[in-house]
Write an enzyme that holds these catalytic residues in place. Structure first.
Site, mmCIF file in Angstrom:
data_model
loop_
_atom_site.group_PDB
_atom_site.id
_atom_site.type_symbol
_atom_site.label_atom_id
_atom_site.label_comp_id
_atom_site.label_asym_id
_atom_site.label_seq_id
_atom_site.Cartn_x
_atom_site.Cartn_y
_atom_site.Cartn_z
ATOM 1 C CB SER A 78 -7.849 2.772 0.698
ATOM 2 O OG SER A 78 -7.787 2.334 -1.280
ATOM 3 C CE LYS A 100 -3.991 4.757 -0.490
ATOM 4 N NZ LYS A 100 -5.031 3.725 -0.010
#
Length: 270
Positions: free
Chosen positions: A48, A120
């Site tokens: 990701s 993230k």
């Protein structure tokens, strides 16, 4: 005739093997302190955050600056605890290897196999308004963000999941993965409380360096496009830093013992 006291024989120096447990003990204590307050290693389990981070990379996370009241800034790559509902329950690994990893992760020498943490990039912070519409760029407070420095090649900013405008509550963060079309980030959790934002209290720290593999060693700077002003902590593996700190202490102790002085006393006074 005055009595002359015989000089004391110098204390016999202990062998290295007798000092080794002391060295290891100091290293473990220092590693625990470093893991708790300074740095911690984390493993990247998914794609990701490509191409910034690859699956299997080991990153070191700065845990010190939050203790001084510093808050996550736009553009930082952060590790945070699952806010609830982002991750499924991870299966518990068994066997000798799992027990060894539990011990090593406890002192910060390996990432934990069970931590429910995510990584993230912070796109917006408390008080910001963030949005992204199909075919367009991410907008923060109405201004387009240039994501060319980190967006995965061939990805669009949000064509797979347009969103907003969303007002990020104070004390919370809007986070997204760099591999935008392979990241279940804030966009995909708007049905939860706080519209997919993450509490600053859930943030473990900022990822500052890729420590492993050696071929990918490098820092994780903040992109200038997000105007983030954040300091970087000194980088080093917790175990190595602990060992480096323990060695001088033990060598100092051995020198004092060889000189016939008590190992842990202060020098002469007066």
């Amino acid at each position: 005739m005055p009595f002359l006291a015989r000089p004391k024989a110098p204390r016999k120096q202990r062998s290295f093997w007798k000092e080794l447990p002391i060295l290891i003990g100091i290293a473990v204590v220092l590693a625990l302190v470093i893991k708790t307050f300074l740095l911690q290693a984390f493993s990247i389990p998914s794609d990701s955050m490509q191409n910034t981070l690859q699956r299997g990379d080991r990153v070191l996370v700065d845990k010190l600056t939050p203790w001084f009241g510093n808050k996550p800034e736009r553009g930082e790559v952060v590790v945070f605890h699952d806010p609830g509902g982002w991750l499924g329950e991870a299966p518990r690994s068994e066997g000798f290897g799992a027990r060894v990893q539990d011990v090593l992760s406890g002192i910060g020498l390996m990432p934990s196999a069970e931590d429910q943490d995510l990584i993230k990039r912070v796109i917006a912070v408390g008080g910001d308004t963030v949005e992204c519409h199909k075919g367009g760029s991410v907008l923060v407070n109405g201004e387009a963000v240039d994501e060319s420095d980190y967006l995965y090649p061939g990805n669009t900013p949000c064509d797979d999941r347009p969103f907003g405008p969303i007002e990020v509550p104070e004390g919370r963060l809007w986070v997204m993965g760099d591999h935008r079309q392979d990241s279940l980030d804030s966009r995909y959790h708007q049905n939860l409380a706080f519209q997919g934002t993450v509490s600053e209290d859930d943030v473990v720290g900022r990822a500052v360096v890729i420590a492993w593999p050696v071929s990918r060693w490098g820092t994780l700077p903040v992109p200038g496009s997000l105007d983030a002003l954040a300091g970087q902590a000194a980088v080093g593996a917790p175990g190595a830093v602990a060992l480096a700190g323990a060695v001088p202490l033990v060598l100092w102790r051995r020198r004092r013992a060889a000189a016939g002085q008590p190992a842990w006393t202060r020098g002469p006074v007066g």
